[in-house]
Design an enzyme around this catalytic site. Sequence first.
Site, PDB file in Angstrom:
ATOM      1  N   TYR A  37      -0.557  -4.176  10.710  1.00  0.00           N
ATOM      2  CA  TYR A  37      -0.637  -3.424   9.460  1.00  0.00           C
ATOM      3  C   TYR A  37       0.592  -3.693   8.588  1.00  0.00           C
ATOM      4  O   TYR A  37       0.483  -3.967   7.393  1.00  0.00           O
ATOM      5  CB  TYR A  37      -0.777  -1.925   9.745  1.00  0.00           C
ATOM      6  N   TYR A 147      -0.765   6.704  -6.686  1.00  0.00           N
ATOM      7  CA  TYR A 147      -1.918   6.029  -7.276  1.00  0.00           C
ATOM      8  C   TYR A 147      -2.670   7.094  -8.052  1.00  0.00           C
ATOM      9  O   TYR A 147      -2.594   8.280  -7.709  1.00  0.00           O
ATOM     10  CB  TYR A 147      -2.843   5.491  -6.175  1.00  0.00           C
ATOM     11  N   THR A 173       1.605   3.040  -9.180  1.00  0.00           N
ATOM     12  CA  THR A 173       1.253   1.690  -8.722  1.00  0.00           C
ATOM     13  C   THR A 173      -0.067   1.280  -9.358  1.00  0.00           C
ATOM     14  O   THR A 173      -1.072   1.976  -9.229  1.00  0.00           O
ATOM     15  CB  THR A 173       1.162   1.648  -7.189  1.00  0.00           C
ATOM     16  N   HIS A 256       3.073  -6.325  -4.715  1.00  0.00           N
ATOM     17  CA  HIS A 256       2.742  -5.507  -3.545  1.00  0.00           C
ATOM     18  C   HIS A 256       3.050  -6.274  -2.246  1.00  0.00           C
ATOM     19  O   HIS A 256       2.345  -6.151  -1.250  1.00  0.00           O
ATOM     20  CB  HIS A 256       1.257  -5.133  -3.588  1.00  0.00           C
ATOM     21  N   GLY A 289       9.811 -10.036  -0.980  1.00  0.00           N
ATOM     22  CA  GLY A 289      10.532 -11.144  -0.358  1.00  0.00           C
ATOM     23  C   GLY A 289      12.037 -11.051  -0.444  1.00  0.00           C
ATOM     24  O   GLY A 289      12.723 -12.033  -0.146  1.00  0.00           O
ATOM     25  N   ARG A 291      15.221 -10.563   1.087  1.00  0.00           N
ATOM     26  CA  ARG A 291      15.576 -10.573   2.518  1.00  0.00           C
ATOM     27  C   ARG A 291      17.076 -10.639   2.766  1.00  0.00           C
ATOM     28  O   ARG A 291      17.524 -10.503   3.897  1.00  0.00           O
ATOM     29  CB  ARG A 291      14.908 -11.787   3.222  1.00  0.00           C
TER      30      ARG A 291
HETATM   31  C1  FMN Z   1       3.205  -1.506   5.307  1.00  0.00           C
HETATM   32  C2  FMN Z   1       3.306  -1.471   3.816  1.00  0.00           C
HETATM   33  C3  FMN Z   1       2.726  -0.421   3.117  1.00  0.00           C
HETATM   34  C4  FMN Z   1       2.833  -0.366   1.732  1.00  0.00           C
HETATM   35  N1  FMN Z   1       2.317   0.709   1.074  1.00  0.00           N
HETATM   36  C5  FMN Z   1       2.473   0.802  -0.277  1.00  0.00           C
HETATM   37  C6  FMN Z   1       1.998   1.943  -0.982  1.00  0.00           C
HETATM   38  O1  FMN Z   1       1.441   2.879  -0.406  1.00  0.00           O
HETATM   39  N2  FMN Z   1       2.202   1.972  -2.332  1.00  0.00           N
HETATM   40  C7  FMN Z   1       2.821   0.958  -3.003  1.00  0.00           C
HETATM   41  O2  FMN Z   1       2.989   1.041  -4.213  1.00  0.00           O
HETATM   42  N3  FMN Z   1       3.277  -0.129  -2.361  1.00  0.00           N
HETATM   43  C8  FMN Z   1       3.127  -0.224  -1.017  1.00  0.00           C
HETATM   44  N4  FMN Z   1       3.591  -1.334  -0.362  1.00  0.00           N
HETATM   45  C9  FMN Z   1       4.263  -2.409  -1.129  1.00  0.00           C
HETATM   46  C10 FMN Z   1       5.768  -2.174  -1.196  1.00  0.00           C
HETATM   47  O3  FMN Z   1       6.088  -1.045  -1.970  1.00  0.00           O
HETATM   48  C11 FMN Z   1       6.511  -3.367  -1.808  1.00  0.00           C
HETATM   49  O4  FMN Z   1       5.948  -3.663  -3.075  1.00  0.00           O
HETATM   50  C12 FMN Z   1       6.489  -4.624  -0.942  1.00  0.00           C
HETATM   51  O5  FMN Z   1       6.474  -4.306   0.428  1.00  0.00           O
HETATM   52  C13 FMN Z   1       7.718  -5.467  -1.257  1.00  0.00           C
HETATM   53  O6  FMN Z   1       7.691  -6.662  -0.566  1.00  0.00           O
HETATM   54  P1  FMN Z   1       8.521  -6.943   0.788  1.00  0.00           P
HETATM   55  O7  FMN Z   1       7.834  -6.181   1.868  1.00  0.00           O
HETATM   56  O8  FMN Z   1       8.399  -8.418   0.927  1.00  0.00           O
HETATM   57  O9  FMN Z   1       9.959  -6.483   0.574  1.00  0.00           O
HETATM   58  C14 FMN Z   1       3.489  -1.407   1.032  1.00  0.00           C
HETATM   59  C15 FMN Z   1       4.068  -2.459   1.735  1.00  0.00           C
HETATM   60  C16 FMN Z   1       3.983  -2.503   3.114  1.00  0.00           C
HETATM   61  C17 FMN Z   1       4.643  -3.649   3.848  1.00  0.00           C
END
Ligand code: FMN
Length: 363
Positions: A37, A147, A173, A256, A289, A291
């Site tokens: 997930y 949302y 979002t 995202h 990304g 890191r």
């Molecule tokens: C497990 C997971 C759940 C996420 N859930 C949401 C969410 O509920 N709402 C949202 O706006 N973004 C969500 N995101 C996106 C993150 O806010 C973010 O945009 C993204 O993880 C950034 O990229 P990175 O993981 O490469 O740092 C989620 C990301 C992950 C990895």
Amino acid sequence: MKAKASAALQALPEGVLRPADYERHARAALPPQAWDYFSAHAGDGHTARANAAAWDAIALLPRVLRDLRGVDTRTELLGRSLPWPVLVAPMALQRLAHPDGERAMALAASALGAGFVLGSQASMSIESVAAAFEPAAGRGPFWFQLYLLPDRGATMALVRRAEAAGCEALVLTVDAAVRTARRLQLPPGVGTVNLPDDACPPGSLQELLARAPTWDDVAWLRSQTRLPLLLKGVLHPADAREAVRQGVDGLIVSNHGGRVLDGAAATAAALPGIVDAVAGSVPLVVDGGIRQGTDVLKALALGARAVLVGRPVLWGLATAGAAGAAHVLRLLRDELELAMAQCGAGSLAELSRDVLQADSHRV
Ligand SMILES: Cc1cc2nc3c(=O)[nH]c(=O)nc-3n(C[C@H](O)[C@H](O)[C@H](O)COP(=O)(O)O)c2cc1C
């Protein structure tokens, strides 16, 4: 899921020197379903990979022999000071990573002076997470992500709870016109506790499209709250210009983490176009990304005011609870300070595209 442990006392793994080192520890610590997930991406993962690769492709031109007494990472965003320009991205269901979930993540962020964006799909109540985000002096901002729900009353109930809990801004979002539930078998006791049961009702594609949010909904939400409103998930300059016309207070350039549309542009590649489109009228935040500290520096040099960090802090949380997430943030902050020094920047305001090799950021 691991046994409940006192987050602050959890031991850190040996030999972790970089935020990305936590990835393999998290993979080993998590049940396969939770790992899948967290690391999920749309399609074949091109965009998720491109996000990190695009930061890597940007080359720095360090400056030498400058007076660097007192490298300072402070910045300003939405009218308040930030100790350093990093916030934890909103991520759903953090109790899948650790029993202490969002509370442990909020504690880690506040201890390190990072901001925290609480996701509306959190697995702990807004109020209890707000309490964990210590009102310590010098803490980062506390924002709430949402949302638009099919029912405006339910959306407003969430907004009012976020306001009452002390959230400083709302993040809407907008990058998923159609949201489909991921097929995820949740362990007992873990769920999206802040949302009504019918928050994401199933339907045919036509039914889902018929209730997809539009700019009218943004205007409506804008009129309902005094909190600053940021849109998360903007990649196209024309959308950025429209958002500014609609009176939003900031934009989060995001795809995202590559979880929604495979083939979407890497955020580092999209950012310069958005910077040019908004021409300083609203602050920009970027994610995807990030890191290492040099990625933060590159984002700021391109014109972002701050960045969100997603998966790396989740890896820290999964490995060692609040202590692990805090360690990831600490490593990032140290790397950022070092990168600033190596690039001859005593403050973030001194960063500009001048520190980037010409055209290396046009990936
Ligand atoms: C497990 C997971 C759940 C996420 N859930 C949401 C969410 O509920 N709402 C949202 O706006 N973004 C969500 N995101 C996106 C993150 O806010 C973010 O945009 C993204 O993880 C950034 O990229 P990175 O993981 O490469 O740092 C989620 C990301 C992950 C990895």
